[in-house]
Design a protein around this motif. Structure first.
Motif, PDB file in Angstrom:
ATOM      1  N   VAL A  64       0.868  -1.180   0.000  1.00  0.00           N
ATOM      2  CA  VAL A  64       0.000   0.000   0.000  1.00  0.00           C
ATOM      3  C   VAL A  64       0.902   1.227   0.000  1.00  0.00           C
ATOM      4  O   VAL A  64       1.826   1.339   0.807  1.00  0.00           O
ATOM      5  CB  VAL A  64      -0.988  -0.007   1.196  1.00  0.00           C
ATOM      6  CG1 VAL A  64      -0.280  -0.134   2.530  1.00  0.00           C
ATOM      7  CG2 VAL A  64      -1.887   1.224   1.156  1.00  0.00           C
ATOM      8  N   ILE A  65       0.661   2.137  -0.955  1.00  0.00           N
ATOM      9  CA  ILE A  65       1.516   3.304  -1.169  1.00  0.00           C
ATOM     10  C   ILE A  65       0.748   4.579  -0.851  1.00  0.00           C
ATOM     11  O   ILE A  65      -0.372   4.775  -1.327  1.00  0.00           O
ATOM     12  CB  ILE A  65       2.002   3.373  -2.635  1.00  0.00           C
ATOM     13  CG1 ILE A  65       2.675   2.069  -3.059  1.00  0.00           C
ATOM     14  CG2 ILE A  65       2.949   4.549  -2.833  1.00  0.00           C
ATOM     15  CD1 ILE A  65       3.061   2.038  -4.538  1.00  0.00           C
ATOM     16  N   ASP A  66       1.375   5.452  -0.073  1.00  0.00           N
ATOM     17  CA  ASP A  66       0.784   6.753   0.247  1.00  0.00           C
ATOM     18  C   ASP A  66       1.223   7.771  -0.806  1.00  0.00           C
ATOM     19  O   ASP A  66       2.402   8.108  -0.905  1.00  0.00           O
ATOM     20  CB  ASP A  66       1.249   7.195   1.638  1.00  0.00           C
ATOM     21  CG  ASP A  66       0.492   8.400   2.164  1.00  0.00           C
ATOM     22  OD1 ASP A  66      -0.197   9.066   1.362  1.00  0.00           O
ATOM     23  OD2 ASP A  66       0.596   8.687   3.381  1.00  0.00           O
ATOM     24  N   PHE A  67       0.272   8.252  -1.599  1.00  0.00           N
ATOM     25  CA  PHE A  67       0.557   9.234  -2.648  1.00  0.00           C
ATOM     26  C   PHE A  67       0.351  10.673  -2.171  1.00  0.00           C
ATOM     27  O   PHE A  67       0.523  11.599  -2.960  1.00  0.00           O
ATOM     28  CB  PHE A  67      -0.348   8.985  -3.864  1.00  0.00           C
ATOM     29  CG  PHE A  67       0.184   7.965  -4.825  1.00  0.00           C
ATOM     30  CD1 PHE A  67       0.780   8.347  -6.024  1.00  0.00           C
ATOM     31  CD2 PHE A  67       0.090   6.604  -4.548  1.00  0.00           C
ATOM     32  CE1 PHE A  67       1.262   7.420  -6.919  1.00  0.00           C
ATOM     33  CE2 PHE A  67       0.568   5.655  -5.433  1.00  0.00           C
ATOM     34  CZ  PHE A  67       1.169   6.059  -6.626  1.00  0.00           C
ATOM     35  N   ASP A  68      -0.011  10.863  -0.911  1.00  0.00           N
ATOM     36  CA  ASP A  68      -0.296  12.216  -0.422  1.00  0.00           C
ATOM     37  C   ASP A  68       0.998  12.883   0.044  1.00  0.00           C
ATOM     38  O   ASP A  68       1.247  13.051   1.246  1.00  0.00           O
ATOM     39  CB  ASP A  68      -1.318  12.161   0.715  1.00  0.00           C
ATOM     40  CG  ASP A  68      -2.019  13.491   0.929  1.00  0.00           C
ATOM     41  OD1 ASP A  68      -1.656  14.465   0.243  1.00  0.00           O
ATOM     42  OD2 ASP A  68      -2.925  13.560   1.767  1.00  0.00           O
ATOM     43  N   ILE A  69       1.828  13.273  -0.929  1.00  0.00           N
ATOM     44  CA  ILE A  69       3.135  13.840  -0.638  1.00  0.00           C
ATOM     45  C   ILE A  69       2.976  15.156   0.135  1.00  0.00           C
ATOM     46  O   ILE A  69       2.224  16.038  -0.261  1.00  0.00           O
ATOM     47  CB  ILE A  69       3.929  14.100  -1.941  1.00  0.00           C
ATOM     48  CG1 ILE A  69       3.978  12.818  -2.795  1.00  0.00           C
ATOM     49  CG2 ILE A  69       5.331  14.610  -1.628  1.00  0.00           C
ATOM     50  CD1 ILE A  69       4.613  11.630  -2.125  1.00  0.00           C
ATOM     51  N   GLY A  70       3.701  15.262   1.244  1.00  0.00           N
ATOM     52  CA  GLY A  70       3.645  16.455   2.076  1.00  0.00           C
ATOM     53  C   GLY A  70       2.658  16.370   3.224  1.00  0.00           C
ATOM     54  O   GLY A  70       2.764  17.113   4.199  1.00  0.00           O
ATOM     55  N   LEU A  71       1.695  15.475   3.123  1.00  0.00           N
ATOM     56  CA  LEU A  71       0.654  15.359   4.161  1.00  0.00           C
ATOM     57  C   LEU A  71       0.390  13.909   4.516  1.00  0.00           C
ATOM     58  O   LEU A  71      -0.746  13.490   4.644  1.00  0.00           O
ATOM     59  CB  LEU A  71      -0.652  16.014   3.693  1.00  0.00           C
ATOM     60  CG  LEU A  71      -0.639  17.519   3.489  1.00  0.00           C
ATOM     61  CD1 LEU A  71      -1.931  17.959   2.796  1.00  0.00           C
ATOM     62  CD2 LEU A  71      -0.483  18.249   4.813  1.00  0.00           C
ATOM     63  N   ILE A  84      -1.986  -1.185  -3.641  1.00  0.00           N
ATOM     64  CA  ILE A  84      -3.041  -0.231  -3.305  1.00  0.00           C
ATOM     65  C   ILE A  84      -2.445   1.174  -3.291  1.00  0.00           C
ATOM     66  O   ILE A  84      -1.470   1.430  -2.573  1.00  0.00           O
ATOM     67  CB  ILE A  84      -3.666  -0.545  -1.927  1.00  0.00           C
ATOM     68  CG1 ILE A  84      -4.072  -2.024  -1.833  1.00  0.00           C
ATOM     69  CG2 ILE A  84      -4.853   0.376  -1.660  1.00  0.00           C
ATOM     70  CD1 ILE A  84      -5.097  -2.459  -2.857  1.00  0.00           C
ATOM     71  N   CYS A  85      -3.009   2.072  -4.065  1.00  0.00           N
ATOM     72  CA  CYS A  85      -2.530   3.448  -4.148  1.00  0.00           C
ATOM     73  C   CYS A  85      -3.488   4.354  -3.386  1.00  0.00           C
ATOM     74  O   CYS A  85      -4.626   4.569  -3.827  1.00  0.00           O
ATOM     75  CB  CYS A  85      -2.432   3.900  -5.611  1.00  0.00           C
ATOM     76  SG  CYS A  85      -1.345   2.862  -6.624  1.00  0.00           S
ATOM     77  N   ASP A  86      -3.040   4.859  -2.249  1.00  0.00           N
ATOM     78  CA  ASP A  86      -3.860   5.741  -1.416  1.00  0.00           C
ATOM     79  C   ASP A  86      -3.726   7.159  -1.953  1.00  0.00           C
ATOM     80  O   ASP A  86      -2.726   7.838  -1.736  1.00  0.00           O
ATOM     81  CB  ASP A  86      -3.386   5.650   0.039  1.00  0.00           C
ATOM     82  CG  ASP A  86      -4.210   6.506   0.978  1.00  0.00           C
ATOM     83  OD1 ASP A  86      -5.361   6.835   0.629  1.00  0.00           O
ATOM     84  OD2 ASP A  86      -3.705   6.863   2.064  1.00  0.00           O
ATOM     85  N   SER A  87      -4.754   7.618  -2.649  1.00  0.00           N
ATOM     86  CA  SER A  87      -4.696   8.894  -3.359  1.00  0.00           C
ATOM     87  C   SER A  87      -5.065  10.068  -2.474  1.00  0.00           C
ATOM     88  O   SER A  87      -5.925   9.954  -1.596  1.00  0.00           O
ATOM     89  CB  SER A  87      -5.658   8.858  -4.552  1.00  0.00           C
ATOM     90  OG  SER A  87      -5.772  10.123  -5.158  1.00  0.00           O
ATOM     91  N   PRO A  88      -4.435  11.229  -2.699  1.00  0.00           N
ATOM     92  CA  PRO A  88      -4.960  12.459  -2.086  1.00  0.00           C
ATOM     93  C   PRO A  88      -6.303  12.812  -2.712  1.00  0.00           C
ATOM     94  O   PRO A  88      -6.651  12.295  -3.785  1.00  0.00           O
ATOM     95  CB  PRO A  88      -3.897  13.515  -2.420  1.00  0.00           C
ATOM     96  CG  PRO A  88      -3.016  12.927  -3.436  1.00  0.00           C
ATOM     97  CD  PRO A  88      -3.255  11.459  -3.513  1.00  0.00           C
TER      98      PRO A  88
END
Length: 271
Positions: free
Chosen positions: A36-43, A118-122
């Motif tokens: 699972v990848i967090d795509f919310d760069i900065g937050l 799994i791509c966790d999108s902002p």
């Protein structure tokens, strides 16, 4: 070959990260090697929900920039054998994500035997969200049963079918809807949209209905994906959603009001 699933929405605060944590955990619990990848760069928030924030050394952007390799950045979940987390950077800009960089990470994960990514999108339609959905095979669109959330979800569905790589190749991204914070009693009072209303507006396959529950917030604060709480209705609903994602025929629950029996009504009056 890895199946890439983006968890997305047009509106913030609808439960995307909670859903990403629950779905990825559920897939791993079913025996599938999952990242699972967090795509919310900065937050970034996924590491908090997964209770691994103190174990972050390298992040997604470090891997893209070549400052670390994938094995150094991936964090193995302590609860589930087959689950790994790739956290976002808290100090970089969302423009640090590039199509080439994201593609390489996804390709390397697939080569390493991951079955699901799994791509966790902002929220919204900015750069980070576009990067999260661009390579998706499947999209889980998370919405609350309210007009603004559903309207924004409709916008996201349009982007999925027009700007993703599959769209560029003349193919479709598989769409499914996850309705969160659902309360049948509030629906009956006209305070929320009914499941049928949302399905009619979005014309998208229903993956699951997650009931409004205090256990979701409690689980997030404790760093435990709510799917691990098998006694909660939210945990059960996420387990059902994972089963449907894997192709199981599971009846939808938690959509209709619970009709209390005579004993419960009498007990409630005497309390």
């Amino acid at each position: 070959m890895a199946r890439i699933i983006v968890v997305t929405s047009g509106k913030g605060g609808v439960g995307k990260t909670t859903t990403s944590a629950a779905i990825s955990s559920g897939l791993a619990l079913r025996g599938h090697k999952t990242a699972v990848i967090d795509f919310d760069i900065g937050l970034r928030n996924l590491d908090i929900v997964m209770n691994c924030e103190r174990r972050v050394v390298y992040d997604f952007v470090n891997v893209i920039n070549g400052d670390a390799n994938l094995r150094q950045a991936l964090i193995k979940d302590k609860r589930v054998e087959n689950l790994y987390i790739l956290p976002a950077s808290q100090t970089r800009d969302k423009d640090a994500l590039t199509v080439e960089g994201v593609e390489k990470v996804l390709t390397d994960l697939a080569a390493d035997g991951f079955e699901y990514i799994i791509c966790d999108s902002p929220a919204g339609i900015e750069h980070g969200a576009f990067m999260a959905l661009y390579f998706a095979d499947t999209a889980i669109v998370v919405a609350n049963p309210e007009v603004s959330s559903v309207r924004d979800s409709d916008r996201i569905l349009g982007i999925l079918q027009s700007k993703s790589r599959r769209a560029e190749n003349g193919e479709r991204v598989e769409e499914c809807l996850l309705l969160t914070r659902y309360n049948p009693e509030r629906v009956a009072k006209g305070e929320m949209l009914a499941v049928a209303d949302v399905e009619e507006i979005l014309a998208t396959k229903l993956l699951g209905v997650i009931p409004e529950s205090e256990t979701v917030l409690k689980a997030s604060n404790q760093g435990v994906p709510v799917i691990h709480d098998a006694t909660s209705t939210a945990g059960q609903a996420y387990t059902d959603a994972v089963a449907r994602l894997l192709g199981d025929d599971v009846e939808h629950r938690f959509i209709n009001m619970e009709h209390k029996g005579l004993f419960k009504r009498l007990f409630r009056r005497s309390a």
